[in-house]
Design an enzyme around this catalytic site. Sequence first.
Site, PDB file in Angstrom:
ATOM      1  N   CYS A  58       0.825  -1.212   0.000  1.00  0.00           N
ATOM      2  CA  CYS A  58       0.000   0.000   0.000  1.00  0.00           C
ATOM      3  C   CYS A  58       0.862   1.266   0.000  1.00  0.00           C
ATOM      4  CB  CYS A  58      -0.886   0.044   1.242  1.00  0.00           C
ATOM      5  SG  CYS A  58      -2.124  -1.250   1.296  1.00  0.00           S
ATOM      6  N   GLU A  60       0.672   3.815   1.981  1.00  0.00           N
ATOM      7  CA  GLU A  60       1.089   4.247   3.322  1.00  0.00           C
ATOM      8  C   GLU A  60       2.382   3.547   3.742  1.00  0.00           C
ATOM      9  OE1 GLU A  60      -1.878   3.225   2.312  1.00  0.00           O
ATOM     10  OE2 GLU A  60      -3.509   4.045   3.521  1.00  0.00           O
TER      11      GLU A  60
HETATM   12  N1  THU Z   1      -4.490   0.425  -0.900  1.00  0.00           N
HETATM   13  C1  THU Z   1      -3.594   1.334  -0.430  1.00  0.00           C
HETATM   14  O1  THU Z   1      -2.604   1.665  -1.082  1.00  0.00           O
HETATM   15  N2  THU Z   1      -3.822   1.871   0.795  1.00  0.00           N
HETATM   16  C2  THU Z   1      -4.897   1.573   1.566  1.00  0.00           C
HETATM   17  O2  THU Z   1      -4.980   2.042   2.678  1.00  0.00           O
HETATM   18  C3  THU Z   1      -5.955   0.717   1.068  1.00  0.00           C
HETATM   19  C4  THU Z   1      -5.637  -0.037  -0.162  1.00  0.00           C
HETATM   20  C5  THU Z   1      -4.259  -0.144  -2.227  1.00  0.00           C
HETATM   21  C6  THU Z   1      -3.881  -1.583  -2.250  1.00  0.00           C
HETATM   22  C7  THU Z   1      -4.336  -1.997  -3.625  1.00  0.00           C
HETATM   23  O3  THU Z   1      -3.319  -1.681  -4.558  1.00  0.00           O
HETATM   24  C8  THU Z   1      -5.525  -1.097  -3.910  1.00  0.00           C
HETATM   25  O4  THU Z   1      -5.443  -0.028  -2.988  1.00  0.00           O
HETATM   26  C9  THU Z   1      -6.861  -1.792  -3.775  1.00  0.00           C
HETATM   27  O5  THU Z   1      -6.957  -2.470  -2.573  1.00  0.00           O
END
Ligand code: THU
Length: 135
Positions: A58, A60
């Site tokens: 992700c 973050e």
């Molecule tokens: N995702 C993030 O980057 N941060 C979050 O807090 C929630 C989900 C991304 C992971 C994945 O690439 C996409 O969002 C869908 O889940």
Amino acid sequence: MNMSKSEIAILKEKAVQAAKNAHAPYSHFSVGAALESEDGTIYIGCNVESSSYGLTVCAERNAIASAIVDGQKKFKAMAVYSLNAATPCGACRQVIWDICKDIPIYLFDNQGNDKQINASDLLPYPFDDKMLEGI
Ligand code: THU
């Protein structure tokens, strides 16, 4: 640590820019994060997906990793941008708590539906290094 409106606006802009670099060919859901360290340096991250979906990282956690690589230890705030001002996933909540402690997290979309929440609100009753003391 109180953040001024202009500091928050800069953090938001960095998160918006980071989301543009998201590698999200599977979900098509772009996320950008910007993490400000105590000395004012801002570290960015975007989500990086893998064809083996579970290996996706992700936005973050990528921002946090970037700050750690640069030697940062203390943090002021994080901004996260996505099309629906998504809240951090469970894995990110744990890592934000572990590394950044109880920072404010500013959530943004492109419609002005901004939210602010603290890491401790996202992860009540956290597991953390205190639980490993004396073992
Ligand atoms: N995702 C993030 O980057 N941060 C979050 O807090 C929630 C989900 C991304 C992971 C994945 O690439 C996409 O969002 C869908 O889940």
